[in-house]
Design a protein around this motif. Structure first.
Motif, short mmCIF file in Angstrom:
data_model
loop_
_atom_site.label_atom_id
_atom_site.label_comp_id
_atom_site.label_asym_id
_atom_site.label_seq_id
_atom_site.Cartn_x
_atom_site.Cartn_y
_atom_site.Cartn_z
N LYS A 196 -6.97 16.30 -4.59
CA LYS A 196 -7.02 15.64 -5.54
C LYS A 196 -5.30 15.00 -5.78
N ALA A 197 -4.86 16.60 -5.19
CA ALA A 197 -3.63 16.88 -5.24
C ALA A 197 -2.46 16.14 -4.31
N LEU A 198 -3.51 16.49 -3.36
CA LEU A 198 -2.78 16.32 -1.77
C LEU A 198 -3.43 14.67 -1.06
N LEU A 199 -3.98 14.44 -1.58
CA LEU A 199 -3.98 12.86 -1.51
C LEU A 199 -3.09 12.37 -2.27
N TRP A 200 -2.48 12.66 -3.39
CA TRP A 200 -2.42 11.75 -4.63
C TRP A 200 -0.55 12.27 -3.75
N ILE A 201 -0.06 13.46 -3.55
CA ILE A 201 0.94 13.59 -2.58
C ILE A 201 1.24 13.07 -1.44
N ARG A 202 0.06 12.38 -0.58
CA ARG A 202 -0.18 12.42 0.41
C ARG A 202 0.44 10.39 -0.20
N GLY A 203 -0.22 10.11 -0.40
CA GLY A 203 -0.22 8.53 -0.68
C GLY A 203 1.56 8.20 -1.58
N ASN A 204 1.97 9.04 -2.00
CA ASN A 204 3.11 8.21 -3.07
C ASN A 204 4.27 9.32 -2.90
N PHE A 205 4.44 10.10 -1.99
CA PHE A 205 5.34 10.29 -1.65
C PHE A 205 6.06 10.37 -0.25
N PHE A 206 4.97 9.68 0.60
CA PHE A 206 5.09 9.31 2.39
C PHE A 206 4.61 8.63 2.61
N ILE A 207 5.60 7.49 2.12
CA ILE A 207 5.40 6.10 2.48
C ILE A 207 6.51 5.52 3.59
N PRO A 208 5.78 5.59 5.17
CA PRO A 208 4.13 4.81 4.88
C PRO A 208 2.97 5.95 5.36
N ASP A 209 3.65 7.20 6.11
CA ASP A 209 3.01 8.50 5.64
C ASP A 209 3.50 9.61 6.14
N ALA A 210 3.30 10.52 6.37
CA ALA A 210 4.06 11.45 5.93
C ALA A 210 5.08 11.71 7.67
N ARG A 211 4.74 11.09 8.42
CA ARG A 211 5.72 11.27 9.60
C ARG A 211 6.52 10.40 9.82
N LYS A 212 7.45 10.17 8.40
CA LYS A 212 8.28 9.13 7.68
C LYS A 212 9.59 10.09 8.58
N PHE A 213 9.79 11.20 8.77
CA PHE A 213 10.45 12.20 9.09
C PHE A 213 11.18 11.81 10.44
N TRP A 214 10.55 11.37 11.33
CA TRP A 214 10.97 11.56 12.26
C TRP A 214 11.40 9.77 12.41
N VAL A 215 11.90 8.78 11.87
CA VAL A 215 11.92 7.40 11.89
C VAL A 215 13.78 7.81 12.51
N LYS A 216 14.26 8.52 10.88
CA LYS A 216 15.72 8.46 11.48
C LYS A 216 16.43 9.02 12.35
N PRO A 217 16.04 10.95 12.57
CA PRO A 217 16.37 11.08 14.13
C PRO A 217 15.79 10.37 15.41
N SER A 218 15.62 9.37 15.57
CA SER A 218 14.07 9.04 16.33
C SER A 218 15.21 7.83 16.75
N VAL A 219 15.87 7.00 15.79
CA VAL A 219 16.31 5.97 16.00
C VAL A 219 17.89 6.37 16.09
#
Length: 426
Positions: A101-124
């Motif tokens: 339950k904790a993992l799902l809530w954190i995954r859904g609400n802290f990582f939008i749209p998903d847990a790979r969001k931190f790759w966006v800024k350095p990639s751009v």
């Protein structure tokens, strides 16, 4: 040759269906005037790997790797098994532990749209210079993970590239999205990002007709359906199973549990002479405990053979040696646009496909069109039972086979020709 940069998360040695789509396009692009360059994470966390896919990567292909921050690595401290299960898309819906339950809530609400969001800024930051320096004006983003589409969105805004957004699966309408325990604010954020991507991409490709219709309600951008497909594989000759083998290759999630099929098989072992001596159910891939429990409750445990995750090469052999191959999808409105990648390999297995899925399922259209099997929804118990009896009788006579047609349109090479033409017209 037109140079095109492909931004992907899944790439060999990643296993599963997600890696195959763009691996196969890359394999054949040069035959159609496209020079592919692939941009991938340097340190990804793949839920499964399959080294056999490496042989399909062109030897002189330019592959750029840059580090990615993976939150799942830290989530492993909480629960390694649950993290791997959630990251591969298997979500237990009935008896969730506190860590789940904790993992799902954190995954859904802290990582939008998903847990790979931190790759966006350095990639751009990196790709803005790379694309300019190498005179590349066309990019492709492949999702999920849909955060990769945000790389395309920002690159388009920053340097004006032509951008094709490819959706292997839907975004906010995908089946598991509603199980992520999203707050209303998180739901709004997902919808906003989805809308921005769909409204600003130069061109959009999807893998199903239903997804195209859903996206047309959001955007007026051109949307092309380019399904997944099958490749010309070198498969060693295999002997057809002596058992009446029903095989499923791939994940069987908690919701993807064809209880109607298990009930029918339970009845037939009592009603059909010889059936209980011949039946074998083979499940290869991740299988949820709920599916296994339902099989046991229907008295089918002794007929069950669990293979676990198998290599792509072994999967191809299993398809060809089985009497019947199973295609199963969750019974919901959200899943009628899901066309599993394994369907296309089933098309060339020369074995009848028994499909159980939602009403008006896109996969059923392809099965009917190619005459490769029969598809049922979850309420068609008697029709399903009749079909299995018919196939069992054919099996006993040694005449169980299919006479397929129109399957060449789903070859990887034909589909790559279609994708290349679309890119060149952007």
């Amino acid at each position: 040759m037109q140079k095109v940069l492909i931004i992907a998360y899944y790439w060999p040695p990643a296993g599963g269906p997600g890696v195959q789509r763009w691996l196969k396009f890359v394999k054949y692009f040069r035959d159609f005037g496209i020079e592919p360059i692939v941009y991938i994470p340097e340190n990804p966390m793949y839920p499964m790997t399959d080294d056999s896919f490496v042989q399909d990567v062109p030897k002189d292909l330019t592959v750029i790797k840059k580090p990615i921050f993976e939150p799942y690595a830290y989530a492993n401290i909480l629960s390694k098994n649950k993290t791997k299960t959630i990251s591969s898309g298997i979500i237990n819906t009935k008896k969730q532990s506190l860590p789940e339950k904790a993992l799902l809530w954190i995954r859904g609400n802290f990582f939008i749209p998903d847990a790979r969001k931190f790759w966006v800024k350095p990639s751009v930051s990196f790709l803005s210079s790379y694309l300019t320096e190498h005179s590349i004006d066309t990019i492709i983003t492949s999702g999920p993970p849909h955060s990769l589409h945000l790389i395309g969105l920002q690159l388009q805004e920053k340097i004006g590239v032509k951008w094709l957004a490819d959706f292997r699966d839907p975004w906010t309408s995908i089946g598991y999205h509603s199980k992520l325990k999203l707050t209303k604010e998180s739901q709004r954020k997902h919808k906003k990002l989805e809308s921005e991507v769909l409204k600003k991409a130069t061109t959009i490709t999807v893998t199903s007709f239903t997804t195209r219709n859903e996206f047309l309600k959001i955007t007026d951008r051109p949307i092309e359906v380019i399904t997944n497909g099958f490749d010309d594989e070198n498969v060693n000759e295999v002997k057809l199973s002596s058992k009446f083998t029903l095989s499923h290759i791939g994940s069987l999630l908690s919701g993807r549990n064809p209880e109607v099929l298990w009930r029918v098989l339970n009845e037939l072992r009592a009603e059909q002479e010889g059936f209980k001596d011949d039946l074998e159910i083979v499940l290869a891939g991740k299988v949820s405990r709920e599916v296994i429990q339902t099989i046991k409750e229907n008295g089918l445990e002794k007929f069950l053979k669990l293979e676990g995750y198998i290599s792509h090469e072994k999967a191809l052999s299993l398809q060809r040696e089985s009497q019947v191959v199973l295609l199963i999808e969750i019974d919901s409105e959200e899943t009628k646009g899901i066309i599993p990648g394994k369907l296309f390999e089933y098309l060339v297995s020369e074995r009848p496909i028994l499909a159980v899925g939602p009403k008006d399922w896109d996969a059923a259209v392809i099965i009917n069109e190619t005459n490769t099997g029969v598809a049922f929804n979850y309420t068609e118990k008697e029709n399903l039972k009749y079909q299995i009896i018919k196939w069992y009788q054919d099996y006993k006579k040694g005449t169980l086979c299919v006479n397929s047609n129109q399957i060449d349109q789903y070859s990887r090479k034909s589909l790559t020709c279609k994708m290349a033409s679309l890119i060149q017209s952007m």
